[in-house]
Motif scaffolding. Sequence first.
Motif, mmCIF file in Angstrom:
data_model
loop_
_atom_site.group_PDB
_atom_site.id
_atom_site.type_symbol
_atom_site.label_atom_id
_atom_site.label_comp_id
_atom_site.label_asym_id
_atom_site.label_seq_id
_atom_site.Cartn_x
_atom_site.Cartn_y
_atom_site.Cartn_z
ATOM 1 N N GLY A 1 3.845 3.207 12.432
ATOM 2 C CA GLY A 1 4.124 4.615 12.185
ATOM 3 C C GLY A 1 5.586 4.954 12.014
ATOM 4 N N HIS A 2 6.451 3.939 11.870
ATOM 5 C CA HIS A 2 7.888 4.189 11.719
ATOM 6 C C HIS A 2 8.433 3.636 10.404
ATOM 7 N N GLY A 3 7.555 3.272 9.495
ATOM 8 C CA GLY A 3 7.993 2.721 8.221
ATOM 9 C C GLY A 3 8.331 1.242 8.263
ATOM 10 N N ILE A 4 8.113 0.597 9.413
ATOM 11 C CA ILE A 4 8.456 -0.818 9.520
ATOM 12 C C ILE A 4 7.574 -1.659 8.602
ATOM 13 N N GLY A 5 6.288 -1.291 8.508
ATOM 14 C CA GLY A 5 5.391 -2.036 7.636
ATOM 15 C C GLY A 5 5.876 -2.047 6.196
ATOM 16 N N THR A 6 6.301 -0.907 5.695
ATOM 17 C CA THR A 6 6.816 -0.829 4.329
ATOM 18 C C THR A 6 8.037 -1.719 4.162
ATOM 19 N N THR A 7 8.945 -1.659 5.142
ATOM 20 C CA THR A 7 10.148 -2.491 5.087
ATOM 21 C C THR A 7 9.792 -3.970 5.045
ATOM 22 N N LEU A 8 8.849 -4.377 5.872
ATOM 23 C CA LEU A 8 8.511 -5.792 5.940
ATOM 24 C C LEU A 8 7.695 -6.238 4.724
ATOM 25 N N LEU A 9 6.846 -5.365 4.186
ATOM 26 C CA LEU A 9 6.136 -5.712 2.961
ATOM 27 C C LEU A 9 7.106 -5.986 1.821
ATOM 28 N N ARG A 10 8.138 -5.170 1.737
ATOM 29 C CA ARG A 10 9.148 -5.411 0.705
ATOM 30 C C ARG A 10 9.866 -6.733 0.966
ATOM 31 N N ALA A 11 10.218 -6.975 2.226
ATOM 32 C CA ALA A 11 10.941 -8.204 2.563
ATOM 33 C C ALA A 11 10.104 -9.447 2.266
ATOM 34 N N VAL A 12 8.823 -9.416 2.635
ATOM 35 C CA VAL A 12 7.984 -10.593 2.430
ATOM 36 C C VAL A 12 7.700 -10.807 0.947
ATOM 37 N N SER A 13 7.472 -9.737 0.205
ATOM 38 C CA SER A 13 7.262 -9.927 -1.235
ATOM 39 C C SER A 13 8.525 -10.476 -1.895
ATOM 40 N N GLU A 14 9.689 -10.080 -1.416
ATOM 41 C CA GLU A 14 10.947 -10.662 -1.915
ATOM 42 C C GLU A 14 11.031 -12.139 -1.550
ATOM 43 N N SER B 1 -1.975 2.924 4.040
ATOM 44 C CA SER B 1 -1.612 1.544 3.727
ATOM 45 C C SER B 1 -1.278 1.382 2.252
ATOM 46 N N VAL B 2 -2.070 1.996 1.387
ATOM 47 C CA VAL B 2 -1.758 1.963 -0.037
ATOM 48 C C VAL B 2 -0.380 2.559 -0.279
ATOM 49 N N SER B 3 -0.072 3.637 0.415
ATOM 50 C CA SER B 3 1.241 4.267 0.271
ATOM 51 C C SER B 3 2.361 3.341 0.728
ATOM 52 N N ALA B 4 2.086 2.557 1.780
ATOM 53 C CA ALA B 4 3.093 1.616 2.266
ATOM 54 C C ALA B 4 3.402 0.569 1.202
ATOM 55 N N PHE B 5 2.359 0.069 0.536
ATOM 56 C CA PHE B 5 2.602 -0.888 -0.534
ATOM 57 C C PHE B 5 3.383 -0.251 -1.681
ATOM 58 N N LYS C 1 -15.623 -4.569 1.112
ATOM 59 C CA LYS C 1 -14.924 -3.284 0.962
ATOM 60 C C LYS C 1 -14.668 -2.995 -0.508
ATOM 61 N N ARG C 2 -14.329 -1.756 -0.783
ATOM 62 C CA ARG C 2 -13.770 -1.362 -2.072
ATOM 63 C C ARG C 2 -12.260 -1.323 -1.882
ATOM 64 N N ALA C 3 -11.547 -2.095 -2.666
ATOM 65 C CA ALA C 3 -10.127 -2.308 -2.420
ATOM 66 C C ALA C 3 -9.264 -1.738 -3.536
ATOM 67 N N ALA C 4 -8.036 -1.439 -3.176
ATOM 68 C CA ALA C 4 -7.005 -1.092 -4.150
ATOM 69 C C ALA C 4 -6.198 -2.355 -4.422
ATOM 70 N N LEU C 5 -6.248 -2.852 -5.640
ATOM 71 C CA LEU C 5 -5.453 -4.023 -5.990
ATOM 72 C C LEU C 5 -4.017 -3.572 -6.226
ATOM 73 N N MET C 6 -3.134 -4.024 -5.342
ATOM 74 C CA MET C 6 -1.721 -3.676 -5.412
ATOM 75 C C MET C 6 -0.946 -4.883 -5.935
ATOM 76 N N VAL C 7 -0.015 -4.644 -6.839
ATOM 77 C CA VAL C 7 0.691 -5.736 -7.512
ATOM 78 C C VAL C 7 2.191 -5.449 -7.512
ATOM 79 N N ARG C 8 2.953 -6.456 -7.159
ATOM 80 C CA ARG C 8 4.407 -6.392 -7.344
ATOM 81 C C ARG C 8 4.792 -7.449 -8.359
#
Length: 245
Positions: free
Chosen positions: A174-187, A210-214, A230-237
């Motif tokens: 809930g502090h934006g850490i997930g978004t930060t780490l998703l960017r770091a790991v995709s990098e 979660s979709v917003s975090a990606f 599940k029905r999923a949102a395919l997210m791509v970087r």
Amino acid sequence: MPPADAPTHHRPCPAPEAGPGAEDTLELRLTDELLALLGEEAPGPRCGPQGGPRNAGLLDRPAEWKPVTTRAGVFQLVPVRLERDLALISRWMNDPAVAAFWELAGAETVTAGHLTPQLDGDGRSVPCLGVLSGVPMSYWEIYRADLDPLARHCGVRPHDTGIHLLIGDADQRGHGIGTTLLRAVSELVLDNRPRCTRVVAEPDLRNTPSVSAFLGAGFRYSAEVELPDKRAALMVRDRAHRDQL
């Protein structure tokens, strides 16, 4: 509704069992011929020197990826060792916010049953701890999407690399850490896997945070995908998009 950096994925689809018509499926078999076509090394010993899955070359050896500095602190992916990490990961899996997505609540044997096929497998999926400022605080699976059952349900490209994530401790959510780490790991993936042109993920379509975090981490919404659980949102970087920035 879970926060944006809550667990982002149900437990991965199991590999399909052989049966009538199995030869018609899209699952890719890791034969020596296929590995040669992909430019990979053939499977080696069961575990490498750092305790990771055998044939870690399928993912360009995440155990060797260097730490990165993020706004949340220094972050590193550390491949799981069952004897060291099972109790911690099992505790996370029994958190109700995590269990709702991963469906792995229960005794440690439940978590072990999820980890062991990856650790004993061919290296197409590498389970890792996410260590932030020296503290294990998240669980990741870095996997070859083109060698995964996901390839049955959506278009994937050779060397597409997938991410599964959960944030282990509630005070980190809930502090934006997930978004930060998703960017770091995709990098990390794009920096260490030169043949990978896309990093992909498939959070539950209903999990809007979660979709917003990606999206915040530089992914784009590509498609809606019907998966077995599940029905999923395919997210791509895309590497090409990143390189243009």
